[in-house]
Write an enzyme that holds these catalytic residues in place. Structure first.
Site, PDB file in Angstrom:
ATOM      1  N   SER A 120       0.839  -1.214   0.000  1.00 35.93           N
ATOM      2  CA  SER A 120       0.000   0.000   0.000  1.00 35.93           C
ATOM      3  C   SER A 120       0.872   1.263   0.000  1.00 35.93           C
ATOM      4  CB  SER A 120      -0.964   0.015   1.187  1.00 35.93           C
ATOM      5  OG  SER A 120      -0.307  -0.269   2.399  1.00 35.93           O
ATOM      6  N   HIS A 128      -2.028  -8.935   1.993  1.00 37.23           N
ATOM      7  CA  HIS A 128      -1.746  -7.644   2.671  1.00 37.23           C
ATOM      8  C   HIS A 128      -2.926  -7.356   3.610  1.00 37.23           C
ATOM      9  CE1 HIS A 128       0.048  -3.821   3.357  1.00 37.23           C
ATOM     10  NE2 HIS A 128      -0.217  -3.197   2.236  1.00 37.23           N
ATOM     11  N   HIS A 147       5.460 -12.757   7.746  1.00 39.13           N
ATOM     12  CA  HIS A 147       5.694 -11.370   7.322  1.00 39.13           C
ATOM     13  C   HIS A 147       6.913 -11.318   6.419  1.00 39.13           C
ATOM     14  CE1 HIS A 147       6.159  -7.004   7.448  1.00 39.13           C
ATOM     15  NE2 HIS A 147       4.878  -7.001   7.756  1.00 39.13           N
ATOM     16  N   ARG A 178       2.483  -4.701  16.813  1.00 44.94           N
ATOM     17  CA  ARG A 178       1.102  -4.241  16.607  1.00 44.94           C
ATOM     18  C   ARG A 178       0.124  -5.319  17.088  1.00 44.94           C
ATOM     19  NH1 ARG A 178       1.426  -3.035  10.308  1.00 44.94           N
ATOM     20  NH2 ARG A 178       2.271  -5.157  10.472  1.00 44.94           N
ATOM     21  N   ASP A 210      -2.669  -8.389  11.535  1.00 50.18           N
ATOM     22  CA  ASP A 210      -4.004  -8.818  11.105  1.00 50.18           C
ATOM     23  C   ASP A 210      -4.529 -10.023  11.878  1.00 50.18           C
ATOM     24  OD1 ASP A 210      -4.122  -6.838   9.094  1.00 50.18           O
ATOM     25  OD2 ASP A 210      -2.804  -8.061   7.840  1.00 50.18           O
TER      26      ASP A 210
END
Ligand code: CMX
Length: 432
Positions: A240, A270, A316, A325, A371
């Site tokens: 992105s 993603h 990742h 995160r 995610d």
């Protein structure tokens, strides 16, 4: 000093640093490229400059030098709140300096003032057939606003290169201000009988987004603030960010560039992974008739791998450790929803999936990414429609990639045009 003045004060020193580097050390080699990297998504090749954040494989993301725990400690919060305000993060990304409470209030005020959606945008969103994926609608909504671009207008009028950053700043502020409303509009149109909730101008950007989605209560507002901070930026090589930067390098405006970036975020490898994680967990529950035991989970994870699919939310391209995160969201869950059923499943997956991925031996990183956790938090507060999750990611990601886009124009970064090669050429090189 306003945010724009603060930014302006940073431009000349930064331009001169870059000029000196290129002039005096322009021939220094910083990366070699192997054939494996040419076929393998340019992993690890250092060839894009991004100032806003940097990703360490083991420590995770640092935004202008600050990691997530530091941001939670140092950025201003909403009155009575604990989580950092995204407005403060944006100020930091753009200027490299921690904001004061007043700086943050100014950004909130700017975004509230600039946040109205034009009537034609609502008409366009209304006309999109029900069932169109929310990410498609989000990208279309951003594109529809392109006619508002101050930058495109100024370019047409013949603005100097040195001033590109200024109308780009205006576009970025106008666009970010509108994104929560676009997201909430799409959500309520698609899933809540087209019944919309007016924005509350007394709220901050993230709190207002929570409110417009229709989830009341301070805890969800706090979650939304944290969510919008941690998803914002992940250095410049992710799809992105890279796409936004690439499209912007042609001097396309912020609307074209962000819409393109969002199309990249919509891929399941993603940002779309956040909805896939929840879908996967719900499939497990449905197939097994309830919350799975650890043994059942192990079997299900192996079945997923053996059927040639990825375990969504794990792995990742850069990280080699649990994503901070993920940890920030886990801490939030431990505090606010420790007994939530789906949180327990997410935690149980965390206990078994890394070993399974290691045993399978393919994924270079067996640990969870951002995610793997976000969907379960959204679900807890009643956002049960998974397909909207990536739109929330997109609202946040806009802050990072658009702050970078302003800097791209301020530093006059070139149109991207790397050299491509053919397999014939590579085979020739190998023979030599
Ligand atoms: N489950 C199963 N296999 C995985 C895996 C996972 N979670 N993660 C990586 N692998 C596999 C890859 O598919 C690849 O297989 P092949 O050799 O057959 O092609 C192999 O392991 C090596 O891949 P890698 O070098 O470890 O990972 P990449 O840098 O190529 O890809 C990523 C990174 C994130 C796309 C990958 O780990 C993945 O597909 N994860 C699941 C999807 C996901 O969670 N994406 C969200 C990432 C965060 C974000 O951008 O939002």
């Amino acid at each position: 000093m306003s945010l724009k003045e603060k930014l302006q004060s940073k431009l000349d020193p930064m331009r001169s640093r870059v000029k000196t580097l290129v002039k005096e050390h322009g021939d220094n080699v910083i990366s070699d490229v192997t054939i494996a990297q040419a076929y393998g998504g340019a992993r690890g090749v250092k060839c894009i400059v991004t100032e806003t954040s940097a990703l360490d494989p083991f420590e995770g993301i640092r935004f202008r030098g600050f990691n997530i725990p530091q941001l939670r400690e140092k950025l201003p919060t909403a009155p009575g709140g604990e989580e950092p305000l995204p407005e403060g993060l944006f100020y930091l990304l753009l200027t490299g300096e921690l904001p004061t409470e007043d700086d943050v209030k100014e950004v909130t005020k700017e975004w509230t003032t600039r946040g109205e959606l034009p009537g034609y945008l609502i008409d366009i969103l209304k006309a999109i057939p029900k069932g169109t994926h929310p990410m498609t609608q989000f990208s279309m909504g951003i594109m529809a606003l392109q006619r508002e671009s101050v930058y495109a207008q100024k370019y047409r009028e013949g603005i100097s290169k040195m001033d590109y950053w200024d109308p780009m700043y205006e576009d970025v502020m106008n666009l970010i201000a509108k994104l929560p409303k676009i997201a909430a509009y799409i959500y309520r149109k698609e899933y809540k009988n087209d019944e919309h909730i007016p924005s509350d101008p007394s709220l901050d950007w993230g709190g207002n987004m929570a409110h417009m989605l229709g989830v009341e209560g301070d805890a969800f507002k706090e979650l939304m603030r944290l969510y919008l901070v941690i998803h914002s930026d992940h250095e410049g090589g992710n799809v992105s960010a890279h796409t936004t930067h690439l499209v912007g390098s042609t001097l396309s405006d912020a609307y074209y560039s962000l819409s393109a970036g969002m199309n990249g975020l919509a891929g399941p490898l993603h940002g779309l992974a956040n909805q896939e994680v929840l879908r996967w967990i719900m499939n497990v529950k449905e197939d097994l008739g309830g919350v799975p035991t650890k043994d059942e989970l192990v079997k299900y994870l192996w079945d997923t791998l053996n059927s040639g699919q990825v375990i969504p939310g794990y792995g990742h391209a850069v990280l080699r450790q649990t994503d901070p995160r993920y940890m920030a969201q886990r801490e939030f869950a431990l505090k606010h929803l420790p007994d939530d059923e789906i949180f327990k499943v997410v935690s149980a997956i965390y206990e078994v999936a890394p070993d399974i991925l290691r045993e399978q031996g393919k994924a270079k990183n067996p640990w969870p990414n951002v995610d793997a956790h976000s969907g379960c938090l959204m679900l807890h507060y009643g956002i049960t429609e998974y397909d909207i999750y990536t739109v929330f990611f997109g609202v946040s990601r806009a802050m990072g990639v658009l702050a970078s886009l302003i800097w791209d124009r301020a530093l006059g970064l070139a149109i991207e045009r790397p050299k491509t090669i053919t397999t014939d050429w590579l085979e020739e090189q190998v023979k030599k």
